[in-house]
Write a protein that holds these residues in place. Structure first.
Motif, PDB file in Angstrom:
ATOM      1  N   PRO A  70       0.824  -1.215   0.000  1.00 38.87           N
ATOM      2  CA  PRO A  70       0.000   0.000   0.000  1.00 38.87           C
ATOM      3  C   PRO A  70       0.857   1.263   0.000  1.00 38.87           C
ATOM      4  CG  PRO A  70       0.173  -0.854   2.229  1.00 38.87           C
ATOM      5  CD  PRO A  70       0.896  -1.842   1.345  1.00 38.87           C
ATOM      6  N   ASN A  71       0.260   2.349  -0.476  1.00 35.52           N
ATOM      7  CA  ASN A  71       0.934   3.644  -0.516  1.00 35.52           C
ATOM      8  C   ASN A  71       0.765   4.329   0.845  1.00 35.52           C
ATOM      9  OD1 ASN A  71       2.138   6.057  -1.162  1.00 35.52           O
ATOM     10  ND2 ASN A  71       0.566   6.714  -2.609  1.00 35.52           N
ATOM     11  N   THR A  72       1.474   3.793   1.812  1.00 39.92           N
ATOM     12  CA  THR A  72       1.441   4.287   3.184  1.00 39.92           C
ATOM     13  C   THR A  72       2.868   4.517   3.657  1.00 39.92           C
ATOM     14  OG1 THR A  72       1.563   2.054   4.105  1.00 39.92           O
ATOM     15  CG2 THR A  72      -0.647   2.947   3.674  1.00 39.92           C
ATOM     16  N   VAL A  73       3.002   5.151   4.800  1.00 35.33           N
ATOM     17  CA  VAL A  73       4.335   5.356   5.369  1.00 35.33           C
ATOM     18  C   VAL A  73       5.028   4.011   5.566  1.00 35.33           C
ATOM     19  CG1 VAL A  73       5.616   6.244   7.352  1.00 35.33           C
ATOM     20  CG2 VAL A  73       3.632   7.502   6.482  1.00 35.33           C
ATOM     21  N   GLU A  74       4.311   3.057   6.106  1.00 31.18           N
ATOM     22  CA  GLU A  74       4.889   1.741   6.338  1.00 31.18           C
ATOM     23  C   GLU A  74       5.219   1.042   5.028  1.00 31.18           C
ATOM     24  OE1 GLU A  74       4.010  -2.364   8.897  1.00 31.18           O
ATOM     25  OE2 GLU A  74       2.385  -0.931   8.518  1.00 31.18           O
ATOM     26  N   GLY A  75       4.330   1.180   4.031  1.00 32.01           N
ATOM     27  CA  GLY A  75       4.589   0.566   2.733  1.00 32.01           C
ATOM     28  C   GLY A  75       5.858   1.100   2.091  1.00 32.01           C
ATOM     29  N   TRP A  76       6.068   2.418   2.191  1.00 31.19           N
ATOM     30  CA  TRP A  76       7.296   3.015   1.666  1.00 31.19           C
ATOM     31  C   TRP A  76       8.507   2.523   2.441  1.00 31.19           C
ATOM     32  CZ3 TRP A  76       8.569   6.115  -2.430  1.00 31.19           C
ATOM     33  CH2 TRP A  76       7.518   6.646  -3.184  1.00 31.19           C
TER      34      TRP A  76
ATOM     35  N   THR B  13       9.640   7.930   5.543  1.00 30.09           N
ATOM     36  CA  THR B  13       9.378   6.801   4.655  1.00 30.09           C
ATOM     37  C   THR B  13      10.664   6.092   4.231  1.00 30.09           C
ATOM     38  OG1 THR B  13       9.421   8.249   2.703  1.00 30.09           O
ATOM     39  CG2 THR B  13       7.283   7.894   3.750  1.00 30.09           C
ATOM     40  N   GLY B  14      11.795   6.496   4.787  1.00 25.56           N
ATOM     41  CA  GLY B  14      13.066   5.866   4.440  1.00 25.56           C
ATOM     42  C   GLY B  14      13.766   6.487   3.249  1.00 25.56           C
ATOM     43  N   VAL B  15      13.113   7.406   2.569  1.00 27.28           N
ATOM     44  CA  VAL B  15      13.694   8.075   1.407  1.00 27.28           C
ATOM     45  C   VAL B  15      14.677   9.131   1.894  1.00 27.28           C
ATOM     46  CG1 VAL B  15      13.162   9.531  -0.592  1.00 27.28           C
ATOM     47  CG2 VAL B  15      11.651   7.622   0.009  1.00 27.28           C
ATOM     48  N   ASP B  16      15.808   9.260   1.194  1.00 28.23           N
ATOM     49  CA  ASP B  16      16.842  10.185   1.658  1.00 28.23           C
ATOM     50  C   ASP B  16      17.287  11.190   0.610  1.00 28.23           C
ATOM     51  OD1 ASP B  16      18.452   8.400   0.038  1.00 28.23           O
ATOM     52  OD2 ASP B  16      18.657   7.126   1.808  1.00 28.23           O
ATOM     53  N   TRP B  17      16.545  11.295  -0.492  1.00 28.21           N
ATOM     54  CA  TRP B  17      16.961  12.184  -1.583  1.00 28.21           C
ATOM     55  C   TRP B  17      15.724  12.693  -2.296  1.00 28.21           C
ATOM     56  CZ3 TRP B  17      20.115  10.048  -6.370  1.00 28.21           C
ATOM     57  CH2 TRP B  17      20.523  11.113  -7.180  1.00 28.21           C
ATOM     58  N   THR B  18      15.628  14.009  -2.479  1.00 24.15           N
ATOM     59  CA  THR B  18      14.556  14.584  -3.281  1.00 24.15           C
ATOM     60  C   THR B  18      15.129  15.307  -4.486  1.00 24.15           C
ATOM     61  OG1 THR B  18      12.710  16.157  -3.352  1.00 24.15           O
ATOM     62  CG2 THR B  18      14.499  16.677  -1.834  1.00 24.15           C
ATOM     63  N   PHE B  19      14.458  15.180  -5.606  1.00 23.13           N
ATOM     64  CA  PHE B  19      14.842  15.898  -6.818  1.00 23.13           C
ATOM     65  C   PHE B  19      14.203  17.288  -6.780  1.00 23.13           C
ATOM     66  CE2 PHE B  19      14.482  11.324  -8.254  1.00 23.13           C
ATOM     67  CZ  PHE B  19      15.826  11.058  -8.092  1.00 23.13           C
ATOM     68  N   ALA B  20      14.632  18.095  -5.854  1.00 24.36           N
ATOM     69  CA  ALA B  20      14.125  19.439  -5.635  1.00 24.36           C
ATOM     70  C   ALA B  20      15.197  20.205  -4.868  1.00 24.36           C
ATOM     71  CB  ALA B  20      12.814  19.396  -4.827  1.00 24.36           C
ATOM     72  N   PRO B  21      15.240  21.536  -5.035  1.00 25.93           N
ATOM     73  CA  PRO B  21      14.264  22.411  -5.684  1.00 25.93           C
ATOM     74  C   PRO B  21      14.553  22.631  -7.167  1.00 25.93           C
ATOM     75  CG  PRO B  21      15.927  23.745  -4.616  1.00 25.93           C
ATOM     76  CD  PRO B  21      16.274  22.308  -4.303  1.00 25.93           C
ATOM     77  N   CYS B  22      13.500  22.994  -7.881  1.00 31.49           N
ATOM     78  CA  CYS B  22      13.643  23.430  -9.263  1.00 31.49           C
ATOM     79  C   CYS B  22      14.045  24.907  -9.238  1.00 31.49           C
ATOM     80  CB  CYS B  22      12.320  23.251 -10.003  1.00 31.49           C
ATOM     81  SG  CYS B  22      12.444  23.561 -11.770  1.00 31.49           S
ATOM     82  N   LEU B  23      15.184  25.215  -9.818  1.00 28.23           N
ATOM     83  CA  LEU B  23      15.706  26.582  -9.826  1.00 28.23           C
ATOM     84  C   LEU B  23      15.589  27.227 -11.198  1.00 28.23           C
ATOM     85  CD1 LEU B  23      18.867  26.198  -7.556  1.00 28.23           C
ATOM     86  CD2 LEU B  23      16.520  26.798  -6.923  1.00 28.23           C
ATOM     87  N   CYS B  24      14.658  26.734 -11.995  1.00 28.71           N
ATOM     88  CA  CYS B  24      14.434  27.347 -13.297  1.00 28.71           C
ATOM     89  C   CYS B  24      13.926  28.781 -13.114  1.00 28.71           C
ATOM     90  CB  CYS B  24      13.434  26.530 -14.109  1.00 28.71           C
ATOM     91  SG  CYS B  24      11.860  26.235 -13.276  1.00 28.71           S
ATOM     92  N   VAL B  25      14.334  29.657 -13.995  1.00 32.85           N
ATOM     93  CA  VAL B  25      13.843  31.034 -14.028  1.00 32.85           C
ATOM     94  C   VAL B  25      12.893  31.103 -15.217  1.00 32.85           C
ATOM     95  CG1 VAL B  25      14.483  33.464 -14.216  1.00 32.85           C
ATOM     96  CG2 VAL B  25      16.014  31.852 -13.038  1.00 32.85           C
ATOM     97  N   VAL B  26      11.599  31.114 -14.951  1.00 34.25           N
ATOM     98  CA  VAL B  26      10.617  30.990 -16.025  1.00 34.25           C
ATOM     99  C   VAL B  26      10.512  32.306 -16.787  1.00 34.25           C
ATOM    100  CG1 VAL B  26       8.668  31.539 -14.480  1.00 34.25           C
ATOM    101  CG2 VAL B  26       8.267  30.294 -16.617  1.00 34.25           C
ATOM    102  N   ARG B  27      10.655  32.213 -18.098  1.00 37.55           N
ATOM    103  CA  ARG B  27      10.604  33.407 -18.945  1.00 37.55           C
ATOM    104  C   ARG B  27       9.463  33.361 -19.954  1.00 37.55           C
ATOM    105  NH1 ARG B  27      13.403  37.306 -16.657  1.00 37.55           N
ATOM    106  NH2 ARG B  27      13.963  38.270 -18.658  1.00 37.55           N
ATOM    107  N   ASP B  28       8.725  32.274 -19.980  1.00 32.22           N
ATOM    108  CA  ASP B  28       7.593  32.150 -20.895  1.00 32.22           C
ATOM    109  C   ASP B  28       6.557  31.269 -20.222  1.00 32.22           C
ATOM    110  OD1 ASP B  28       5.765  31.573 -22.959  1.00 32.22           O
ATOM    111  OD2 ASP B  28       7.324  31.673 -24.496  1.00 32.22           O
TER     112      ASP B  28
END
Length: 624
Positions: free
Chosen positions: A104-110, A178-193
């Protein structure tokens, strides 16, 4: 990141859906660490936490063969990898793409998923733990029940780095639970459009705003990586220029001089590096026709050399595959990317063939062994600094932090601070006792107000996550007896005599990269426009609340609406919107992007154009 759907969107989406239902573990469970192997490792310098990180890494690197090193440079998707594969191939990392979750998609499941894969890593002779990565881009948004914060464009409107740091800290705690130790964030894009489908992942169009919001890195990693048990690895992405592609095309070409690229798009990366960001993700996009994944000048000379980045560089989702224009990670792709400075390669599904290719090109001398050692040294340094060798398994005592009242209160505050009141002729704040008609496509839809990257990659409409909708927030603030709800106003008689004011909550439905591009402009739906026409015809004082990931074409509304509010994508705590509409919180948000008169072309501060509302616009209320 990132994501499973690319030009072969349908095929990959089907594969992910099928594989998501499969268990990563074998029927017998993950391999247990070999006690004899653990005993042999006891006392080795790389396991001595009292030694300096560099000494530990040097000792470990000296004990590794080529298979160990290539494995560390490989990241696979959890739906197609098992603990046994982690052990056999010495994989350095596993990730979950958007919507790739355990059952299941729960804290324990992760925790069970991550710990099972971690046991596979620990069962190897050297026992090098894996990094597990997710796109926790506005909270731990893959996890059911997590706090979902406003997307970055709303946080940019707050101009509050301390608040953003606190959000990073809360996110890190929920991720660590949840045991995860890495996030693909932050997004540092500078939006121009704003036609770009990732606009909401940007903190704004001004590099100074984006740079200030790198405070989230400190929140995620703490003052120094691993200085607290809930510290997680942050990722500055997508390097570099992804917010400036011509036409706002996702994965497109940023056609700028080097001076312009540096002034607009590079500056936030320096701010993140100064905060010690541990990883940088390369952009799918190109700079003047050259794919970033193969650009040695920008990755090695500028990022690692000039800017002094000493963490590791990770590719985006199968991004290395795109270098030669052919499907799959070819020999040419691998040589170019690794020699350019990519340290870890995200090869979600084809990880075995990648390992074979990288091994071959190193043995043939096309990729120097010194380059491999540099890459692995950077990866191992992050693992040591995170404390993974000492505490590789999930701290399950943190489970109660996920979706906690404290974190939801923080999210509600962030929502209130992010709102930008663009026009107000006296309809706001809504006075106590007023009879209010609440209507519109986004009034009672927590999925719409959360946007993309919520449970799934593209997000979805409906009651997909626990939270409070904007309607529910208004009902709580004003009282159920003072609020009439009509989803599209067809079920309510719209007359000034029946209601004192209407709150029309309109805007976008969820999307993410690729599918969110709007080259023809960002406009309200026909249903929203029809609703607003009815309100206008009735002469009912109307507050228009726009729930969207970017500015929308609202110029035609200004001559009759009594108030216009940009609510961005607030996440699960819609009561924060009600707080501002009712005056419980005075609005303080200001535009992080220019709001154009017409959204069919880009408008940015200082470009000579005349926006509908300029960068920094925003009204407040007088003190009561």
């Amino acid at each position: 990141m990132t994501q499973p759907t690319r030009p072969c969107a349908l095929l990959v989406a089907v594969a992910v859906a099928f594989l998501a239902g499969c268990t990563a573990a074998t029927p017998d469970g993950p391999p247990e660490p070999d006690p004899s192997t653990s005993a042999q490792r006891a006392g080795l310098p790389y396991l001595d936490a009292s030694l300096p990180t560099a000494a530990r890494v040097a000792d470990l690197l000296g004990r590794m063969d080529l298979a160990d090193k290539v494995g560390q440079m490989t990241q696979a998707e959890r739906s197609v990898v098992s603990p046994e594969a982690v052990a056999e191939l010495r994989l350095g990392s596993v990730l979950s793409g958007g919507g790739s979750v355990p059952e299941p998609n729960t804290v324990e499941g992760w925790a069970d998923l991550v710990d099972g894969l971690q046991q596979g890593a620990l069962s190897t002779p050297l026992g090098i733990p894996i990094l597990y990565g997710v796109d926790a881009v506005h909270g731990h948004n893959n996890l059911a029940g997590a706090t979902v914060f406003p997307h970055n464009i709303g946080l940019g409107a707050t101009r509050d780095p301390d608040l953003v740091e606190a959000i990073g800290r809360a996110t890190a705690v929920e991720v660590a639970a949840t045991g995860v130790d890495w996030t693909f964030a932050p997004c540092l894009c500078v939006v121009r459009d704003d036609r770009w489908g990732r606009s909401y992942e940007s903190f704004g169009e001004d590099p100074a705003i984006v740079g200030a919001m790198t405070s989230v890195v400190t929140g995620l990693q703490t003052e120094s990586l691993g200085s607290e048990p809930t510290s997680i690895l942050a990722t500055a992405k997508h390097y570099v220029g992804d917010g400036g592609t011509t036409g706002g095309t996702d994965q497109g070409d940023t056609e700028l001089s080097e001076a312009e690229l540096r002034a607009i798009h590079l500056a936030p990366y320096l701010a993140a590096i100064e905060r010690g960001v541990g990883s940088v993700m390369v952009s799918f996009s190109s700079w003047n026709g050259d794919k970033l994944h193969g650009d040695a000048y920008l990755i090695t000379d500028v990022l690692k050399g000039e800017l002094g980045f000493d963490g590791f560089v990770v590719s985006d989702w199968a991004g290395v595959d795109q270098l030669d224009g052919a499907e799959g990670a070819s020999r040419q792709d691998v040589v170019q990317a690794v020699n350019a400075g990519v340290d870890m390669v995200m090869v979600p599904y084809e990880y075995e063939s990648f390992i074979a290719t990288l091994t071959s090109v190193v043995e043939d001398g096309d990729v120097p062994r010194e380059r491999i050692d540099d890459a692995v040294r950077r990866i191992l340094t992050a693992k040591v600094e995170l404390g993974l060798f000492e505490a590789p398994m999930t701290d399950r005592s943190l489970a109660g932090e996920v979706g906690s009242s404290e974190h939801r209160a923080l999210a509600r505050r962030a929502v209130a601070e992010s709102l930008v009141v663009l026009q107000n002729s006296g309809a706001l704040p809504i006075v106590e006792g007023a009879r209010v008609l609440v209507t519109g496509s986004n009034a009672d839809d927590v999925g719409n107000q959360s946007g993309g990257w919520t449970l799934t990659w593209q997000g979805a409409s409906g009651d997909i996550v626990p939270g409070t909708t904007i309607l529910e927030g208004l009902q709580e603030a004003l009282g159920d007896d003072r609020v009439t709800y009509a989803p599209d106003a067809e079920d309510a008689e719209i007359t000034a005599g029946d209601h004192d004011v209407a709150v029309a909550v309109v805007g976008e439905t969820p999307y993410a990269e690729f599918e969110g591009d709007r080259p023809g402009g960002v406009r309200l739906s026909p249903a929203d426009l029809a609703l607003l026409d009815r309100l206008h015809a009735a002469g009912l004082p109307t507050v228009v609340v726009v729930v969207s990931g970017r500015p929308m074409d609202v110029t035609a509304l200004l001559d009759w609406t009594d108030a216009l509010v940009a609510a961005w994508l607030p996440g699960t705590e819609g009561a924060g919107v009600a707080d501002v509409l009712t005056g419980a919180v005075r609005p303080s948000g200001t535009l992080p992007v220019s709001w154009p008169r017409s959204t069919d072309r880009p408008v940015n501060d200082g470009d000579g154009s005349s926006p509908l509302f300029g960068l920094g616009a925003g009204l407040t209320y007088e003190e009561r």
